[in-house]
Design a protein around this motif. Structure first.
Motif, mmCIF file in Angstrom:
data_model
loop_
_atom_site.group_PDB
_atom_site.id
_atom_site.type_symbol
_atom_site.label_atom_id
_atom_site.label_comp_id
_atom_site.label_asym_id
_atom_site.label_seq_id
_atom_site.Cartn_x
_atom_site.Cartn_y
_atom_site.Cartn_z
ATOM 1 N N UNK A 156 43.165 77.922 93.523
ATOM 2 C CA UNK A 156 42.181 78.926 93.911
ATOM 3 C C UNK A 156 40.891 78.880 93.113
ATOM 4 N N UNK A 157 40.736 77.859 92.288
ATOM 5 C CA UNK A 157 39.521 77.729 91.471
ATOM 6 C C UNK A 157 38.362 77.234 92.332
ATOM 7 N N UNK A 158 37.242 77.926 92.235
ATOM 8 C CA UNK A 158 36.011 77.488 92.908
ATOM 9 C C UNK A 158 34.851 77.555 91.916
ATOM 10 N N UNK A 159 33.775 76.872 92.249
ATOM 11 C CA UNK A 159 32.591 76.901 91.385
ATOM 12 C C UNK A 159 32.063 78.322 91.246
ATOM 13 N N UNK A 213 37.676 70.201 85.158
ATOM 14 C CA UNK A 213 36.771 70.036 84.012
ATOM 15 C C UNK A 213 35.326 69.918 84.483
ATOM 16 N N UNK A 214 35.113 69.205 85.576
ATOM 17 C CA UNK A 214 33.763 69.069 86.134
ATOM 18 C C UNK A 214 33.211 70.413 86.606
ATOM 19 N N UNK A 215 34.093 71.289 87.071
ATOM 20 C CA UNK A 215 33.669 72.616 87.518
ATOM 21 C C UNK A 215 33.346 73.545 86.342
ATOM 22 N N UNK A 255 40.319 79.936 82.938
ATOM 23 C CA UNK A 255 41.385 78.960 82.792
ATOM 24 C C UNK A 255 42.071 78.689 84.115
ATOM 25 N N UNK A 256 42.924 77.658 84.122
ATOM 26 C CA UNK A 256 43.674 77.288 85.325
ATOM 27 C C UNK A 256 45.118 76.981 84.957
ATOM 28 N N UNK A 257 46.050 77.446 85.815
ATOM 29 C CA UNK A 257 47.469 77.119 85.629
ATOM 30 C C UNK A 257 48.034 76.581 86.946
ATOM 31 N N UNK A 258 49.091 75.837 86.853
ATOM 32 C CA UNK A 258 49.548 74.896 85.850
ATOM 33 C C UNK A 258 49.248 73.529 86.441
ATOM 34 N N UNK A 259 48.479 72.700 85.752
ATOM 35 C CA UNK A 259 47.868 71.511 86.329
ATOM 36 C C UNK A 259 48.515 70.252 85.753
ATOM 37 N N UNK A 260 49.167 69.469 86.634
ATOM 38 C CA UNK A 260 49.852 68.257 86.176
ATOM 39 C C UNK A 260 49.309 66.981 86.805
ATOM 40 N N UNK A 261 48.360 67.119 87.705
ATOM 41 C CA UNK A 261 47.733 65.962 88.343
ATOM 42 C C UNK A 261 46.429 65.631 87.626
#
Length: 274
Positions: free
Chosen positions: A221-224, A252-254, A238-244
């Motif tokens: 659900x993360x957007x700029x 990170x770019x966002x 922050x963002x959860x849970x990221x394994x890719x």
């Protein structure tokens, strides 16, 4: 005269203690990598080896989950039942810690990775106080505690016992529990977990009202726009849970500042490339 001397010595001691505490806080890493349940890609989740490995990697935060046992011990595990990780149908709240400690929480990890008992030895559920003692023995990595039930009072008893307030934070979606954390100690950071379809404006308003330090949104659900709105308030996003790895790079770019991951070493490698 003797009393004045004692007071002078006490003042000097307090100043030195304050300096040491401040120095420890300044030394904490700030790399935006939260090891989800420890280094859980390489070791069984929420186990002491997973936590030790995360420390050795150099993450700035380790996340773990806690429940209360039947005899009031704060135990570290994600599920209310140990069946998924151990193969044993055991409800945490219905058993004493001695009973809980009899099961092997490396069972699922060992089977999933097709490892022998020698390659992945039996492990027991840790107590939170064991992890707190590990954390306060160093000044680089901090501990984010996720209460999976209302055990905030019991957790703070341990935090006070080990003088660990500077080393800890809390994360969860439960607003009432996170408000309770702030009522216990307003200086302890709260990372409020949100679902992907979060109403960002309302959540920002709520988080600011209760003094939370961050919003941690499910990565899908993360957007700029959300990133910009959260960062504009001075809170961390922050963002959860990221394994890719590809998703990590995109986040990170966002401008996402904190990523929860089972693969902290891979995220640290990406961070070092920047």
């Amino acid at each position: 005269m003797k009393n004045l001397l004692k007071i002078f010595i006490l003042c000097i001691w307090i100043q030195q203690l304050t300096f040491v505490t401040a120095a420890a806080q300044q030394a904490f890493l700030q790399n935006g990598v939260t090891a989800h349940r420890g280094n859980s890609s390489e070791f069984p989740e929420n186990s002491m080896p997973a936590f030790v490995s995360a420390l050795e990697l150099g993450v700035d935060w380790i996340e773990l989950d806690v429940f209360l046992s039947a005899d009031g011990k704060v135990v570290v595990t994600h599920d209310k039942n140990l069946k998924r990780v151990s193969g044993v149908d055991m409800e945490i709240a219905a058993h004493t810690f001695d009973e809980i400690a009899s099961v092997d929480i490396a069972w699922e990890f060992r089977n999933r990775h097709q490892l022998s008992l020698e390659e992945s030895p039996k492990l027991t559920v840790p107590l939170l106080e064991d992890v707190l003692q590990l954390i306060v023995s160093q000044s680089k990595t901090r501990l984010s505690i996720q209460p999976k039930m209302d055990c905030v009072d019991e957790v703070f008893e341990l935090i006070d016992k080990y003088q660990a307030a500077a080393w800890v934070g809390f994360n969860d979606a439960n607003l009432e529990l996170m408000k309770k954390v702030k009522s216990k100690n307003s200086s302890v950071p709260v990372f409020w977990d949100r679902l992907p379809d979060t109403a960002i404006d309302k959540d920002i308003e709520t988080a600011k009202a209760f003094g939370f330090e961050a919003l941690v949104i499910h990565y899908s659900g993360i957007t700029a726009e959300k990133v910009a709105k959260v960062k504009a308030t001075g809170m961390e996003i922050g963002a959860w849970t990221v394994n890719d790895i590809g998703v990590m790079e995109s986040l990170l770019e966002l401008g996402v500042e904190r990523i929860y991951t089972d693969y902290p070493n891979e995220l640290l490698k990406l961070k070092r490339k920047d």
